[in-house]
Design a protein around this motif. Structure first.
Motif, PDB file in Angstrom:
ATOM      1  N   LEU A  79       2.433   1.693  -3.527  1.00 26.56           N
ATOM      2  CA  LEU A  79       1.443   2.160  -4.504  1.00 26.56           C
ATOM      3  C   LEU A  79       1.101   3.625  -4.275  1.00 26.56           C
ATOM      4  O   LEU A  79       0.978   4.397  -5.233  1.00 26.56           O
ATOM      5  CB  LEU A  79       0.190   1.291  -4.443  1.00 26.56           C
ATOM      6  CG  LEU A  79       0.346  -0.138  -4.952  1.00 26.56           C
ATOM      7  CD1 LEU A  79      -0.891  -0.962  -4.621  1.00 26.56           C
ATOM      8  CD2 LEU A  79       0.623  -0.157  -6.439  1.00 26.56           C
TER       9      LEU A  79
ATOM     10  N   GLU B  67       0.827  -1.204   0.000  1.00 32.19           N
ATOM     11  CA  GLU B  67       0.000   0.000   0.000  1.00 32.19           C
ATOM     12  C   GLU B  67       0.864   1.258   0.000  1.00 32.19           C
ATOM     13  O   GLU B  67       0.602   2.201  -0.747  1.00 32.19           O
ATOM     14  CB  GLU B  67      -0.916  -0.017   1.230  1.00 32.19           C
ATOM     15  CG  GLU B  67      -1.953   1.076   1.251  1.00 32.19           C
ATOM     16  CD  GLU B  67      -2.937   0.908   2.397  1.00 32.19           C
ATOM     17  OE1 GLU B  67      -3.827   1.752   2.507  1.00 32.19           O
ATOM     18  OE2 GLU B  67      -2.815  -0.052   3.184  1.00 32.19           O
TER      19      GLU B  67
ATOM     20  N   ILE C 151      -5.500   1.815  -5.878  1.00 29.75           N
ATOM     21  CA  ILE C 151      -4.759   1.251  -4.745  1.00 29.75           C
ATOM     22  C   ILE C 151      -5.680   0.353  -3.929  1.00 29.75           C
ATOM     23  O   ILE C 151      -5.335  -0.789  -3.616  1.00 29.75           O
ATOM     24  CB  ILE C 151      -4.165   2.380  -3.872  1.00 29.75           C
ATOM     25  CG1 ILE C 151      -3.098   3.145  -4.656  1.00 29.75           C
ATOM     26  CG2 ILE C 151      -3.582   1.808  -2.575  1.00 29.75           C
ATOM     27  CD1 ILE C 151      -2.617   4.402  -3.992  1.00 29.75           C
TER      28      ILE C 151
END
Length: 137
Positions: free
Chosen positions: A17, A14, A128
Protein backbone atom coordinates in the motif's frame (compact mmCIF):
# COMPACT_ATOMS: atom_id res chain seq x y z
CA UNK A 1 7.35 2.92 26.17
CA UNK A 2 10.62 2.64 24.38
CA UNK A 3 11.04 3.23 20.68
CA UNK A 4 11.57 -0.50 20.20
CA UNK A 5 8.28 -1.34 21.89
CA UNK A 6 6.35 1.13 19.70
CA UNK A 7 8.03 0.10 16.42
CA UNK A 8 6.44 -2.84 14.65
CA UNK A 9 7.68 -4.67 11.59
CA UNK A 10 5.71 -3.73 8.50
CA UNK A 11 3.48 -6.33 6.93
CA UNK A 12 3.67 -7.08 3.22
CA UNK A 13 0.22 -5.50 2.79
CA UNK A 14 1.44 -2.30 4.43
CA UNK A 15 4.55 -2.21 2.24
CA UNK A 16 2.48 -2.74 -0.94
CA UNK A 17 0.00 0.00 0.00
CA UNK A 18 2.82 2.41 0.81
CA UNK A 19 4.52 1.67 -2.51
CA UNK A 20 1.23 2.41 -4.28
CA UNK A 21 0.68 5.77 -2.57
CA UNK A 22 3.79 7.31 -1.04
CA UNK A 23 5.23 10.00 -3.25
CA UNK A 24 3.32 8.80 -6.31
CA UNK A 25 1.67 12.16 -6.97
CA UNK A 26 5.08 13.88 -7.01
CA UNK A 27 6.43 11.33 -9.48
CA UNK A 28 3.59 11.40 -12.03
CA UNK A 29 1.92 14.79 -11.49
CA UNK A 30 -1.58 15.65 -10.29
CA UNK A 31 -3.46 15.07 -13.55
CA UNK A 32 -1.83 11.68 -14.21
CA UNK A 33 -2.27 10.67 -10.56
CA UNK A 34 -6.02 11.37 -10.67
CA UNK A 35 -6.32 9.44 -13.94
CA UNK A 36 -4.36 6.49 -12.52
CA UNK A 37 -6.48 6.49 -9.35
CA UNK A 38 -9.69 6.36 -11.39
CA UNK A 39 -8.31 3.46 -13.47
CA UNK A 40 -7.10 1.68 -10.34
CA UNK A 41 -10.51 2.00 -8.67
CA UNK A 42 -12.24 0.82 -11.84
CA UNK A 43 -10.01 -2.25 -12.00
CA UNK A 44 -10.61 -3.07 -8.35
CA UNK A 45 -14.34 -3.13 -9.00
CA UNK A 46 -14.46 -6.83 -9.86
CA UNK A 47 -16.63 -9.71 -8.76
CA UNK A 48 -14.73 -11.83 -6.29
CA UNK A 49 -16.08 -15.20 -5.18
CA UNK A 50 -14.03 -15.28 -2.00
CA UNK A 51 -15.97 -13.16 0.49
CA UNK A 52 -12.86 -12.33 2.51
CA UNK A 53 -11.02 -11.06 -0.59
CA UNK A 54 -14.15 -9.25 -1.74
CA UNK A 55 -14.44 -7.41 1.59
CA UNK A 56 -10.77 -6.40 1.46
CA UNK A 57 -11.13 -5.13 -2.11
CA UNK A 58 -14.18 -3.12 -1.11
CA UNK A 59 -12.34 -1.61 1.89
CA UNK A 60 -9.37 -0.75 -0.33
CA UNK A 61 -11.61 0.94 -2.90
CA UNK A 62 -13.37 3.01 -0.25
CA UNK A 63 -10.10 4.16 1.36
CA UNK A 64 -8.60 5.15 -2.01
CA UNK A 65 -11.84 6.87 -3.11
CA UNK A 66 -11.75 9.00 0.03
CA UNK A 67 -8.17 10.07 -0.69
CA UNK A 68 -9.05 10.89 -4.30
CA UNK A 69 -12.13 12.86 -3.22
CA UNK A 70 -10.02 14.87 -0.78
CA UNK A 71 -7.55 15.69 -3.56
CA UNK A 72 -10.35 16.77 -5.91
CA UNK A 73 -12.04 18.92 -3.24
CA UNK A 74 -8.71 20.54 -2.42
CA UNK A 75 -8.09 21.18 -6.11
CA UNK A 76 -11.51 22.86 -6.42
CA UNK A 77 -10.90 25.00 -3.34
CA UNK A 78 -7.51 26.09 -4.69
CA UNK A 79 -9.04 26.89 -8.07
CA UNK A 80 -11.85 28.92 -6.50
CA UNK A 81 -9.38 30.84 -4.37
CA UNK A 82 -7.35 31.52 -7.50
CA UNK A 83 -10.47 32.85 -9.24
CA UNK A 84 -11.09 35.22 -6.33
CA UNK A 85 -7.52 36.49 -6.79
CA UNK A 86 -8.56 37.40 -10.31
CA UNK A 87 -11.45 39.37 -8.76
CA UNK A 88 -8.95 41.23 -6.52
CA UNK A 89 -9.94 39.20 -3.44
CA UNK A 90 -13.45 40.66 -3.47
CA UNK A 91 -15.49 37.76 -2.12
CA UNK A 92 -18.72 39.69 -2.68
CA UNK A 93 -18.14 39.42 -6.44
CA UNK A 94 -19.68 36.43 -8.09
CA UNK A 95 -17.71 33.88 -10.08
CA UNK A 96 -20.25 34.64 -12.81
CA UNK A 97 -18.24 37.77 -13.54
CA UNK A 98 -15.37 35.67 -14.85
CA UNK A 99 -15.26 34.42 -18.42
CA UNK A 100 -14.78 30.74 -19.19
CA UNK A 101 -11.29 31.51 -20.53
CA UNK A 102 -10.31 33.20 -17.27
CA UNK A 103 -11.70 30.31 -15.23
CA UNK A 104 -9.80 27.81 -17.38
CA UNK A 105 -6.65 29.89 -17.09
CA UNK A 106 -6.98 30.10 -13.30
CA UNK A 107 -7.20 26.32 -13.19
CA UNK A 108 -3.77 26.16 -14.79
CA UNK A 109 -2.31 29.07 -12.78
CA UNK A 110 -3.89 28.11 -9.45
CA UNK A 111 -0.82 26.31 -8.14
CA UNK A 112 -2.72 23.09 -7.38
CA UNK A 113 0.05 21.03 -9.06
CA UNK A 114 2.43 22.36 -6.41
CA UNK A 115 0.12 22.54 -3.38
CA UNK A 116 -1.76 19.23 -3.53
CA UNK A 117 1.28 16.91 -3.53
CA UNK A 118 2.55 18.65 -0.40
CA UNK A 119 -0.79 18.32 1.36
CA UNK A 120 -1.40 14.72 0.27
CA UNK A 121 2.01 13.76 1.62
CA UNK A 122 0.44 14.29 5.06
CA UNK A 123 -2.76 12.41 4.18
CA UNK A 124 -1.51 9.41 2.23
CA UNK A 125 -0.87 7.34 5.37
CA UNK A 126 -4.51 7.67 6.49
CA UNK A 127 -6.00 5.18 4.00
CA UNK A 128 -3.15 2.76 4.67
CA UNK A 129 -3.65 2.89 8.44
CA UNK A 130 -7.43 2.64 8.06
CA UNK A 131 -7.12 -0.40 5.79
CA UNK A 132 -4.64 -2.14 8.07
CA UNK A 133 -6.94 -1.56 11.04
CA UNK A 134 -9.99 -2.87 9.18
CA UNK A 135 -8.10 -5.89 7.90
CA UNK A 136 -6.80 -6.72 11.38
CA UNK A 137 -3.10 -6.11 10.75
Amino acid sequence: ATAEAVHHPKTSVELILEAMLHGRIERVGLLNWKHEMHLFLERLNVEERDFNASDKLEMTCEAFKMLLERAILLELAIWKSSCFEELDHDLSNSMKGLTEDVKRGRRIKSGAEMIIPGVLAFLEDEPILALLGQMGF
